[in-house]
Design a protein around this motif. Structure first.
Motif, short mmCIF file in Angstrom:
data_model
loop_
_atom_site.label_atom_id
_atom_site.label_comp_id
_atom_site.label_asym_id
_atom_site.label_seq_id
_atom_site.Cartn_x
_atom_site.Cartn_y
_atom_site.Cartn_z
N ALA A 195 0.81 -1.21 0.00
CA ALA A 195 0.00 0.00 0.00
C ALA A 195 0.84 1.26 0.00
O ALA A 195 0.39 2.32 -0.43
CB ALA A 195 -0.94 0.00 1.21
N GLY A 196 2.08 1.16 0.49
CA GLY A 196 2.96 2.32 0.42
C GLY A 196 3.53 2.75 1.75
O GLY A 196 2.93 2.54 2.81
N SER A 197 4.70 3.35 1.69
CA SER A 197 5.35 3.98 2.83
C SER A 197 5.71 5.38 2.38
O SER A 197 6.41 5.55 1.37
CB SER A 197 6.60 3.19 3.25
N LEU A 198 5.22 6.39 3.08
CA LEU A 198 5.29 7.78 2.63
C LEU A 198 6.33 8.56 3.42
O LEU A 198 6.43 8.43 4.64
CB LEU A 198 3.92 8.46 2.76
N LEU A 199 7.08 9.41 2.73
CA LEU A 199 8.16 10.15 3.37
C LEU A 199 7.63 11.19 4.36
O LEU A 199 6.65 11.89 4.08
CB LEU A 199 9.02 10.85 2.33
N THR A 200 8.30 11.29 5.50
CA THR A 200 8.00 12.32 6.49
C THR A 200 9.23 13.15 6.83
O THR A 200 9.11 14.21 7.44
CB THR A 200 7.48 11.68 7.80
N LYS A 201 10.41 12.68 6.44
CA LYS A 201 11.64 13.39 6.77
C LYS A 201 12.70 13.11 5.72
O LYS A 201 12.95 11.97 5.35
CB LYS A 201 12.15 12.95 8.15
N SER A 202 13.34 14.18 5.23
CA SER A 202 14.51 14.08 4.36
C SER A 202 15.28 15.38 4.59
O SER A 202 14.96 16.42 4.02
CB SER A 202 14.10 13.93 2.89
N MET A 203 16.31 15.32 5.43
CA MET A 203 16.92 16.55 5.94
C MET A 203 18.40 16.34 6.26
O MET A 203 18.85 15.22 6.50
CB MET A 203 16.19 17.00 7.21
#
Length: 237
Positions: A64-72
């Motif tokens: 179903a998906g894994s959605l990004l919450t952090k890229s820093m």
């Protein structure tokens, strides 16, 4: 004996002496994977002598998906030394492995000044948006975003440069259920300690409309990729 890094990207030709030293940027990509988890987080750090100028993330989901919450960026003693990424499944379990990427500049003699400016949204919102602006004299080469969610979750939909090339914009949204959140934006800038602000170019490309859109943009000849940049148009629930 270790071999010196191979030059790539912004490399001047037909120049010598100090000008050649400061117009050559040696770049390398580093990456690190997370453990298999429903809310995976990965952190990659670069060796001594390298300074991170950008980064990105990829959730290697299968359902179903894994959605990004952090890229820093990971900043240590004022210097970006790595990259942190995180994602989450949303209502439907879909554990995965997450990959964090860092693009770093080889600068053991501190010929380049690399700065990170960050800005945090003051109050939680369902569709949080904030931008971080560089001071004059620095070239924007990358940026990041951190959606500071609480469950059920607020997801990143935007992490990109502003049209004027001076700021980095971060945006998120809740999905299905209301879930206001704060958000942080990070702008990464560079300049030569002798020659000042380098020349940078921004290229964009738009994907086809799709349930799982994906798009690639290539650097022009003579330029190096500085950042994984994306913007996801969306409709409010």
């Amino acid at each position: 004996m270790n071999e010196p890094p191979t030059p790539t990207g912004l490399e001047a030709s037909g120049q010598s002496g100090l000008l050649a030293q400061f117009s050559t940027m040696i770049l390398k990509r580093f990456e690190q994977q997370s453990t298999f988890a429903q809310h995976p987080e990965a952190q990659v750090q670069v060796p001594a002598g390298w300074k991170v100028i950008s980064g990105g993330a990829m959730a290697n989901y299968s359902g179903a998906g894994s959605l990004l919450t952090k890229s820093m960026p990971l900043v240590v003693n004022g210097v970006p030394r790595g990259w942190i990424a995180a994602s989450k499944n949303h209502f439907i379990p879909d554990p995965c492995v997450l990959t964090a990427y860092a693009i770093a500049l080889y600068d053991p003699n501190d010929k380049w000044e690399v700065v990170v400016k960050e800005q945090e949204l003051g109050a939680p919102q369902r569709n949080p948006v904030i931008s971080a602006k560089l001071e004059d004299g620095f070239a924007l080469v990358g940026g990041g975003a951190y959606d500071m969610f609480t469950e059920p979750g607020n997801l990143l939909v935007e992490s990109r440069p502003s049209d004027d090339g001076k700021s980095w914009i971060a945006g998120g949204k809740d999905h299905i259920d209301a879930s206001p959140a704060k958000i942080k934006a990070f702008a990464i800038g560079v300049r030569s300690v002798i020659f000042g602000k380098p020349t940078c170019s921004l290229k964009t490309s738009i994907s086809f409309e799709d349930r799982s859109p994906s798009e690639t943009v290539e650097a022009s000849t003579g330029y190096a990729i500085g950042e994984y940049m994306s913007e996801f148009p969306f409709q409010n629930d």
